[in-house]
Motif scaffolding. Structure first.
Motif, PDB file in Angstrom:
ATOM      1  N   TRP A   1       0.782  -1.240  -0.013  1.00  0.00           N
ATOM      2  CA  TRP A   1       0.217   0.010  -0.012  1.00  0.00           C
ATOM      3  C   TRP A   1       0.704   1.386   0.069  1.00  0.00           C
ATOM      4  O   TRP A   1       0.495   2.240  -0.623  1.00  0.00           O
TER       5      TRP A   1
ATOM      6  N   LYS B   1      -6.296   2.257  -4.701  1.00  0.00           N
ATOM      7  CA  LYS B   1      -5.563   0.875  -4.548  1.00  0.00           C
ATOM      8  C   LYS B   1      -5.043   0.930  -2.970  1.00  0.00           C
ATOM      9  O   LYS B   1      -5.055  -0.117  -2.502  1.00  0.00           O
TER      10      LYS B   1
ATOM     11  N   LYS C   1      -5.831   2.509  -0.527  1.00  0.00           N
ATOM     12  CA  LYS C   1      -6.873   2.679   0.471  1.00  0.00           C
ATOM     13  C   LYS C   1      -7.521   1.143   0.409  1.00  0.00           C
ATOM     14  O   LYS C   1      -8.025   0.664   1.544  1.00  0.00           O
ATOM     15  N   GLU C   2      -7.415   0.353  -0.762  1.00  0.00           N
ATOM     16  CA  GLU C   2      -8.155  -0.873  -0.751  1.00  0.00           C
ATOM     17  C   GLU C   2      -7.231  -1.567   0.264  1.00  0.00           C
ATOM     18  O   GLU C   2      -7.822  -2.816   0.727  1.00  0.00           O
TER      19      GLU C   2
ATOM     20  N   PRO D   1      -7.303   0.283   4.359  1.00  0.00           N
ATOM     21  CA  PRO D   1      -8.269   0.831   4.488  1.00  0.00           C
ATOM     22  C   PRO D   1      -8.424   1.833   5.959  1.00  0.00           C
ATOM     23  O   PRO D   1      -9.230   2.640   6.420  1.00  0.00           O
TER      24      PRO D   1
END
Length: 647
Positions: A56, A81, A83-84, A87
């Motif tokens: 990330w 991405k 954040k995915e 999160p």
């Protein structure tokens, strides 16, 4: 030199993001990428390598680089991405917020910053960014996050952010100033709108409500506005509020009609609130301005009358009468004149009318009652009656040089006999028993007829009230109504005042004696009622009592003025009143200067007062005169032997 520093920074940043570093180290490094100049191929390569490992942090790095290069679609893809994958990272939401801010999407930027702060409330960068974004949207909320940022700095030992403390404090001061200005402007606008609404309001009740709403927003010392407020309070009957507000109005700055109106509002407000004394104070001021309102004059005169100042009341009633020729006012003037006549005046008048012998110098109570009977007869039309029925008769009406007419002795008794016969007829018509007709009493147990079958003064009053108002004013002796005991505290008050005055060296004097002093001394009332004369005028409920200093105990000046003044009373009581026109009588007896007690509104203090020996002798003489009078009075009371009651 600048190029060399830039190369150092670029080299530092390019060697910073590494796959082998921890996420925290790489995030710290990414934060140092602040402009396009420091972006190198190595950075992009290292960040891309991290994304291959699905890190990330690698996507966060590419989000930062593409945002700086304004490749917002790529930046958005990289950010989301990151954040995915993670999160729950405040740094990810912070980076997304920056991306939206660069694009000018402030609402989205604020939302993402709020997420960042909610995940890490102690994150300095998140709080600072949110505070900055909110400045144009919600300045008070922005201040909240700048203050939180300052608190974070105060608790932090991180040198990278402590250096920003001055910037944050400056921001807080700036925003607080803007908020104050904004609040002030808002209040001003609200006040201006309120005042605009007030000026358009015609209804006085609504106008007062609106003005008080405006004044709750902003207190004012504006004289005109406070005067308007005072006037509205008065017209709405809020008299106590008028009195409370008056302290804010400087009457020295009021002129003309506005000053006159202020005095009237205050006079009537105090009157309506039950404070006659304060009401009178403002009516005095109003009268000195040249009051010409008929209604105001009558109110003022009535207050003066109740306060015991009958002389000034007469003056004011005369002015009111000159405007209207109202017979009721004329009657009031005559009644007051009668009440203010001194014994000397009554004696002089009765001599001229041939009611008493010219040698008589002391007025008895019977003489005074007779005089009141004469005046009552005149008031009820005796002169007109005599002119119609006894035209041409001598010595029944006295005609004065000014055209006025007075009853003479013969005329009065003709009229008295006439109304006495009418009274007898009235009582006979009302079935009064013949044996009791001449024993009738009025409601105060006073006889209606005298021993000769003529109406007494009280009988005249009873007769007129019966014929004019239809009231029953006569009673058999055994049916005289019993008066209810006076439940007021008047007697207690009077007893206490008399005792206090006596303890302090004062003697009570009658109203006629007081009026005699005014005339005989030639002194204005304000001189007599103040130092050094020290006369006392005391109001008890609706009554007025007068007291004069008769002892060294209450004589405070070097000339013992009160003692000299009391000798006037003694002379008056002994039937030797000092003639007010006799200018040979002065402060210490006869002198070459021949001055009265007061000259030109001031107590006479001529050269004879400087002689201490003469002053001492005169004082001894005055005290001796007062003491001799007291002894004679005491002996007279002791030797009196009243006849026992026949009841």
């Amino acid at each position: 030199m600048i190029l060399k520093l830039l190369m150092i920074v670029v080299a530092s940043v390019s060697g910073c993001v590494k796959p082998e570093n921890t996420d925290t180290e790489n995030v710290s490094c990414i934060k140092s990428i602040t402009n396009q100049d420091v972006i190198s191929g190595d950075i992009i390569s290292n960040c891309s390598k991290l994304t291959v490992e699905n890190s990330w942090v690698g996507y966060l790095c590419l989000c930062r680089i593409n945002t700086l290069n304004k490749n917002y679609e790529r930046a958005r893809a990289a950010c989301f991405k990151a954040k995915e994958i993670n999160p729950f990272s405040a740094d990810v939401y912070l980076e997304i917020s920056r991306m939206y801010d660069k694009q000018g999407h402030s609402d989205e930027a604020i939302t993402e910053s709020e997420f960042a702060v909610s995940m890490d409330t102690e994150n300095f960068e998140a709080n600072m960014l949110l505070a900055k974004l909110l400045e144009k949207k919600d300045i008070e909320k922005s201040l909240k996050y700048y203050r939180r940022s300052l608190n974070i700095l105060n608790d932090s030992s991180n040198p990278d952010i402590i250096s920003q403390k001055k910037i944050v404090i400056s921001k807080i001061d700036d925003i607080e100033s803007k908020i104050r200005d904004s609040i002030s402007e808002k209040k001003k606008n609200e006040y201006d709108k309120c005042m605009s609404d007030f000026k358009k309001t015609k209804n006085e009740k609504k106008a007062l409500y609106t003005l008080e709403k405006c004044l709750s927003m902003r207190q004012t010392n504006d004289l005109d506005l406070n005067f308007t407020y005072l006037n509205l309070l008065y017209t709405n009957g809020r008299y106590q509020d008028v009195i409370n507000l008056s302290s804010k109005i400087d009457e020295k700055k009021l002129t003309g009609e506005k000053l006159e109106k202020f005095y009237y509002i205050m006079a009537d407000s105090y009157f309506q609130s039950g404070s006659s004394k304060n009401s009178l104070k403002y009516y005095d001021k109003l009268y000195k301005l040249g009051m010409n309102d008929h209604t105001m004059l009558l109110k003022y005169a009535g207050l003066l009358e109740r306060d015991g100042d009958k002389l000034t009341a007469i003056e004011v009633y005369k002015k009111a009468y000159s405007m209207s020729n109202d017979e009721k006012i004329k009657e009031k003037i005559n009644t007051l004149k009668l009440a203010t006549m001194s014994d000397d005046d009554i004696l002089k008048d009765m001599r001229e009318r041939m009611f008493i012998d010219k040698s008589k110098v002391v007025l008895s109570q019977d003489d005074k009652k007779l005089f009141y009977s004469i005046k009552l007869a005149e008031k009820k039309g005796a002169i007109r009656f005599l002119e119609e029925r006894y035209k041409g008769y001598a010595n029944i009406i006295l005609r004065d040089d000014d055209g006025s007419k007075r009853l003479m002795s013969q005329g009065f008794y003709i009229y008295l006999k006439y109304i006495s016969q009418l009274a007898i007829k009235l009582f006979q018509e009302n079935k009064i028993l013949p044996n009791y007709l001449f024993k009738l009493k009025d409601e105060n147990n006073n006889p209606i007829f005298d021993s000769k079958g003529m109406l007494t003064y009280e009988g005249m009053i009873a007769y007129y009230e019966a014929t004019e108002k239809g009231n029953k004013t006569w009673y058999y002796p055994e049916e005289v109504p019993v008066k209810k005991s006076d439940t007021s505290d008047y007697k207690k008050k009077l007893e206490k005042i008399r005792k206090d005055m006596a303890d302090n060296g004062y003697d009570e004097i009658s109203e006629s004696e007081y009026l005699y002093l005014v005339k005989a001394t030639n002194c204005p009332e304000d001189i007599l009622l103040n130092q050094p004369c020290n006369l006392k005028k005391v109001k008890i409920n609706d009554d007025v009592k007068y007291f004069a200093c008769s002892s060294l105990k209450c004589s405070s000046d070097a000339y013992n003025t009160p003692i000299k003044l009391f000798t006037y009373i003694v002379s008056y009581r002994e039937g030797k009143p000092i003639d007010s026109s006799n200018t040979s009588r002065n402060f210490f007896g006869s002198t070459t200067q021949k001055k009265r007690f007061c000259e030109d509104g001031k107590i006479w203090q001529g050269p004879e007062l400087k002689n201490d020996e003469l002053a001492k002798k005169q004082l001894e003489k005055d005290i001796e005169m007062i003491e001799n009078y007291r002894k004679k009075t005491e002996n007279s009371i002791k030797n009196s032997n009243p006849r026992p009651s026949m009841n």
